[in-house]
Write an enzyme that holds these catalytic residues in place. Structure first.
Site, PDB file in Angstrom:
ATOM      1  N   PRO A 227       0.668  -1.729  -0.101  1.00 29.87           N
ATOM      2  CG  PRO A 227       0.378  -1.194   2.544  1.00 29.87           C
ATOM      3  CD  PRO A 227       1.008  -2.043   1.301  1.00 29.87           C
ATOM      4  CG  ASN A 228       0.161   4.600   1.128  1.00 33.65           C
ATOM      5  OD1 ASN A 228      -1.305   4.793   0.787  1.00 33.65           O
ATOM      6  ND2 ASN A 228      -0.551   3.713   2.508  1.00 33.65           N
TER       7      ASN A 228
ATOM      8  NE  ARG B  51       2.210  13.135   1.079  1.00 36.64           N
ATOM      9  CZ  ARG B  51       1.288  11.832   1.439  1.00 36.64           C
ATOM     10  NH1 ARG B  51       0.822  11.178   0.693  1.00 36.64           N
ATOM     11  NH2 ARG B  51       1.782  11.727   2.914  1.00 36.64           N
TER      12      ARG B  51
ATOM     13  CE1 TYR C  61       9.452   4.749   3.147  1.00 39.08           C
ATOM     14  CE2 TYR C  61       7.562   6.333   3.099  1.00 39.08           C
ATOM     15  CZ  TYR C  61       7.712   5.650   3.127  1.00 39.08           C
ATOM     16  OH  TYR C  61       7.142   5.400   4.638  1.00 39.08           O
TER      17      TYR C  61
ATOM     18  CG  ASN D  66       8.167  -1.945   0.296  1.00 38.80           C
ATOM     19  OD1 ASN D  66       7.782  -2.344   0.779  1.00 38.80           O
ATOM     20  ND2 ASN D  66       8.703  -1.021   0.028  1.00 38.80           N
TER      21      ASN D  66
ATOM     22  CB  ALA E  77       1.581  -0.135   6.884  1.00 37.25           C
TER      23      ALA E  77
ATOM     24  CD  GLU F 227      10.273  -7.554   5.993  1.00 40.24           C
ATOM     25  OE1 GLU F 227      10.696  -9.207   6.572  1.00 40.24           O
ATOM     26  OE2 GLU F 227       9.713  -6.657   6.392  1.00 40.24           O
TER      27      GLU F 227
ATOM     28  CG  HIS G 285      11.175  -2.382   4.520  1.00 36.66           C
ATOM     29  ND1 HIS G 285       9.886  -2.293   4.926  1.00 36.66           N
ATOM     30  CD2 HIS G 285      10.945  -3.373   5.540  1.00 36.66           C
ATOM     31  CE1 HIS G 285       9.114  -3.492   4.978  1.00 36.66           C
ATOM     32  NE2 HIS G 285       9.979  -4.653   5.373  1.00 36.66           N
ATOM     33  CB  ILE G 286      11.899   2.675   0.271  1.00 38.63           C
ATOM     34  CG1 ILE G 286      11.414   1.581  -0.424  1.00 38.63           C
ATOM     35  CG2 ILE G 286      13.383   3.583  -0.144  1.00 38.63           C
ATOM     36  CD1 ILE G 286      10.649   2.778  -1.697  1.00 38.63           C
ATOM     37  CB  SER G 287      12.908   4.267   5.712  1.00 38.88           C
ATOM     38  OG  SER G 287      11.605   3.289   5.641  1.00 38.88           O
TER      39      SER G 287
ATOM     40  NE  ARG H 201      10.581   5.947   8.498  1.00 38.34           N
ATOM     41  CZ  ARG H 201       9.574   5.899   8.019  1.00 38.34           C
ATOM     42  NH1 ARG H 201       9.760   5.001   7.198  1.00 38.34           N
ATOM     43  NH2 ARG H 201       8.316   6.134   7.571  1.00 38.34           N
TER      44      ARG H 201
HETATM   45  O1  CA2 Z   1      10.172   1.468   4.134  1.00 35.89           O
HETATM   46  C1  CA2 Z   1       9.644   1.444   3.397  1.00 35.89           C
HETATM   47  O2  CA2 Z   1       9.923   0.441   2.367  1.00 35.89           O
HETATM   48  C2  CA2 Z   1       8.383   0.849   3.712  1.00 35.89           C
HETATM   49  O3  CA2 Z   1       7.963  -0.515   3.438  1.00 35.89           O
HETATM   50  C3  CA2 Z   1       7.201   1.624   3.028  1.00 35.89           C
HETATM   51  C4  CA2 Z   1       5.457   1.611   3.615  1.00 35.89           C
HETATM   52  C5  CA2 Z   1       6.257   1.881   5.294  1.00 35.89           C
HETATM   53  O4  CA2 Z   1       5.158   2.031   5.816  1.00 35.89           O
HETATM   54  C6  CA2 Z   1       6.769   1.140   5.885  1.00 35.89           C
HETATM   55  O5  CA2 Z   1       7.140   1.500   7.201  1.00 35.89           O
HETATM   56  C7  CA2 Z   1       8.570   1.100   5.556  1.00 35.89           C
HETATM   57  C8  CA2 Z   1       5.252   3.158   3.447  1.00 35.89           C
HETATM   58  C9  CA2 Z   1       4.950   3.157   2.036  1.00 35.89           C
HETATM   59  C10 CA2 Z   1       4.656   4.292   1.307  1.00 35.89           C
HETATM   60  O6  CA2 Z   1       4.989   5.228   0.752  1.00 35.89           O
HETATM   61  C11 CA2 Z   1       4.902   6.645   0.781  1.00 35.89           C
HETATM   62  C12 CA2 Z   1       5.487   7.058  -0.306  1.00 35.89           C
HETATM   63  C13 CA2 Z   1       5.988   7.861  -0.914  1.00 35.89           C
HETATM   64  C14 CA2 Z   1       5.042   9.020   0.048  1.00 35.89           C
HETATM   65  C15 CA2 Z   1       3.133   8.768   0.904  1.00 35.89           C
HETATM   66  C16 CA2 Z   1       3.965   7.518   0.898  1.00 35.89           C
END
Ligand code: CA2
Length: 151
Positions: free
Chosen positions: A10-11, A18, A23, A79, A82, A103, A105-107, A112
């Site tokens: 998701p997202n 954003r 990210y 990935n 959430a 698995e 994750h970008i961050s 966090r």
């Molecule tokens: O770091 C990651 O890749 C995450 O999987 C990204 C998820 C977050 O909930 C995980 O804790 C870590 C969120 C992805 C949302 O990505 C956005 C990108 C730009 C603007 C808003 C959201």
């Protein structure tokens, strides 16, 4: 030709629009291109997908597992967004499908909020990559090929 399935939760369709401080500025289309280049260099075809729906991701995990069993895929890079921190269904799907998963994750989720420190997916993943930004995607594909080929 053997494929690798890269699944995004998701997202992640909002990448590059954003929160660039978290990210980066690459879009999901840019990420797909990075993945395609890596997959091609490794002699793999790429299945690249994103959904905001938990059940859709479960279906795709099952589909990828079936492709691995048929000898048509090496596994998945996931990935889960959430859903990482909430989804027993996704974890059960990976386990049930017997899907080799990296698995991703970008961050760096451990740097966090506390609620991002727990992953339901990690215990059933072959490996985890996090904190490299979108550069982690090609690393995950290469790593998946390594762990699944035993090289
Ligand atoms: O770091 C990651 O890749 C995450 O999987 C990204 C998820 C977050 O909930 C995980 O804790 C870590 C969120 C992805 C949302 O990505 C956005 C990108 C730009 C603007 C808003 C959201």
């Amino acid at each position: 030709m053997t494929s690798v399935h890269v699944l995004n939760g998701p997202n992640l369709n909002l990448l590059g629009t954003r929160e660039p401080h978290v990210y980066g500025t690459a879009t999901l289309a840019d990420v797909e291109e990075l993945c395609r280049r890596e997959a091609t260099a490794l002699g793999l075809t790429l299945v690249f997908r994103q959904s905001n729906w938990e059940g859709q991701l479960v279906d795709w995990v099952q589909e990828a597992g079936a492709a691995v069993r048929a000898g048509e895929a090496i596994g998945g890079v996931l990935n889960p967004g959430a859903y990482t921190h909430t989804s027993v269904a996704l974890r059960d799907a990976i386990e049930g499908a017997g899907l080799p998963v990296v698995e991703l994750h970008i961050s760096n989720v451990h740097a966090r909020e506390e609620f991002r420190h727990r992953s339901y997916v990690s215990p059933v993943a072959r490996a985890v990559i996090l904190g490299f930004g979108v550069a982690g995607y090609p690393l995950a594909i290469a790593g998946l090929q390594r762990v699944t080929s035993g090289t």
